[in-house]
Design a protein around this motif. Structure first.
Motif, mmCIF file in Angstrom:
data_model
loop_
_atom_site.group_PDB
_atom_site.id
_atom_site.type_symbol
_atom_site.label_atom_id
_atom_site.label_comp_id
_atom_site.label_asym_id
_atom_site.label_seq_id
_atom_site.Cartn_x
_atom_site.Cartn_y
_atom_site.Cartn_z
ATOM 1 N N UNK A 179 -21.974 -18.559 30.257
ATOM 2 C CA UNK A 179 -21.787 -18.937 31.666
ATOM 3 C C UNK A 179 -22.530 -17.978 32.603
ATOM 4 N N UNK A 180 -22.803 -16.767 32.126
ATOM 5 C CA UNK A 180 -23.564 -15.806 32.921
ATOM 6 C C UNK A 180 -25.066 -15.995 32.764
ATOM 7 N N UNK A 181 -25.454 -16.882 31.861
ATOM 8 C CA UNK A 181 -26.883 -17.132 31.642
ATOM 9 C C UNK A 181 -27.579 -16.017 30.874
ATOM 10 N N UNK A 182 -26.824 -15.321 30.013
ATOM 11 C CA UNK A 182 -27.377 -14.217 29.231
ATOM 12 C C UNK A 182 -27.399 -14.607 27.760
ATOM 13 N N UNK A 183 -28.610 -14.693 27.182
ATOM 14 C CA UNK A 183 -28.685 -15.058 25.768
ATOM 15 C C UNK A 183 -28.575 -13.809 24.894
ATOM 16 N N UNK A 184 -28.618 -14.022 23.584
ATOM 17 C CA UNK A 184 -28.372 -12.929 22.635
ATOM 18 C C UNK A 184 -29.395 -11.801 22.754
ATOM 19 N N UNK A 185 -30.671 -12.173 22.853
ATOM 20 C CA UNK A 185 -31.716 -11.152 22.963
ATOM 21 C C UNK A 185 -31.589 -10.362 24.260
ATOM 22 N N UNK A 186 -31.316 -11.068 25.351
ATOM 23 C CA UNK A 186 -31.148 -10.398 26.644
ATOM 24 C C UNK A 186 -29.943 -9.466 26.607
ATOM 25 N N UNK A 187 -28.873 -9.930 25.943
ATOM 26 C CA UNK A 187 -27.671 -9.099 25.843
ATOM 27 C C UNK A 187 -27.973 -7.780 25.144
ATOM 28 N N UNK A 188 -28.707 -7.849 24.050
ATOM 29 C CA UNK A 188 -29.058 -6.623 23.317
ATOM 30 C C UNK A 188 -29.842 -5.661 24.197
ATOM 31 N N UNK A 189 -30.793 -6.205 24.972
ATOM 32 C CA UNK A 189 -31.603 -5.355 25.862
ATOM 33 C C UNK A 189 -30.738 -4.751 26.973
ATOM 34 N N UNK A 190 -29.874 -5.574 27.554
ATOM 35 C CA UNK A 190 -29.017 -5.092 28.643
ATOM 36 C C UNK A 190 -28.016 -4.054 28.138
ATOM 37 N N UNK A 191 -27.523 -4.275 26.932
ATOM 38 C CA UNK A 191 -26.578 -3.321 26.345
ATOM 39 C C UNK A 191 -27.261 -1.981 26.061
ATOM 40 N N UNK A 192 -28.482 -2.034 25.537
ATOM 41 C CA UNK A 192 -29.231 -0.803 25.251
ATOM 42 C C UNK A 192 -29.490 -0.013 26.528
#
Length: 229
Positions: free
Chosen positions: A71-84
């Motif tokens: 719902x936030x429009x964040x996919x798996x790859x983006x999540x990994x980058x944002x988390x890092x």
């Protein structure tokens, strides 16, 4: 003899498990005290933001995700980058950034807020209205809000004017590409498509000087008007 050896192994295992439990309790208590000292504006009874597991010579930290990434429009790859990126500034590994850490993180994303602007941004998502700290999940929500925010015409003009110190009303194609490439998530094909669409505008093909009529420079107010259609 074998029974005795098995009993000794069991005793050793139980002892190790007790040590790990004690270590985890100590971690929990110290984390709680640290959170209160650093982020006093947050609710004392809020759910933990990280899950820490203590091993003999190391500590594993996992962020607890309580938001719906889709719902936030964040996919798996983006999540990994944002988390890092979050981990880079979350030096004490508590799952919360101070406002100063948030400012540094936002600058890595291409934003340049001052402290007051960063506080205003944090206020959109944080429960800490005293220190304006943000948790990992609040950070994800903030990123989603920023991505979906539609810039108004005035803000867009200000961006283009930074590349037009003479206030001529136009910039070159190369400067235009630099501006567009600085915006996260805009592929080169989309940039070229925007340029082609702009060159088809009536103002470009009208009675203008050669650089305008060939599209070698961008009349950015007209370009922004095109985007607002």
């Amino acid at each position: 003899m074998e029974d005795k050896e098995i009993k000794e192994v069991d005793d050793d295992n139980q002892e190790e498990e007790k040590e790990e439990e004690n270590d985890e309790k100590k971690l929990g208590n110290s984390t709680s005290n640290l959170l209160e000292a650093l982020h006093g504006g947050r609710p004392k009874d809020e759910e933990p933001h990280v899950k820490k597991s203590a091993k003999k010579n190391s500590e594993k930290v996992d962020y607890i995700v309580s938001v719906d990434l889709e719902s936030l429009g964040i996919d798996e790859d983006e999540f990994d980058d944002l988390q890092s990126l979050f981990q880079l500034f979350d030096r004490d590994k508590d799952g919360i950034l101070t406002i100063k850490e948030t400012v540094m993180l936002l600058r890595c994303l291409g934003l340049k807020p001052n402290l007051d602007q960063a506080k205003a941004m944090a206020a959109m998502v944080t429960c800490d209205m005293t220190g304006f700290s943000i948790s990992f999940n609040e950070y994800l929500r903030l990123i989603s809000i920023q991505r979906r925010a539609e810039p108004d015409e005035e803000s867009l003009i200000e961006v283009f004017q930074t590349f037009d110190p003479a206030n001529s009303g136009h910039i070159g194609e190369n400067e235009f590409r630099k501006i567009m490439k600085s915006k996260e998530g805009i592929p080169d094909e989309d940039i070229e498509e925007m340029l082609e669409e702009y060159k088809r505008l009536e103002i470009v093909s009208g009675d203008n000087d050669s650089t305008v009529s060939t599209g070698e420079v961008i009349l950015y107010k007209e370009f922004i008007a095109m985007l607002q259609l």
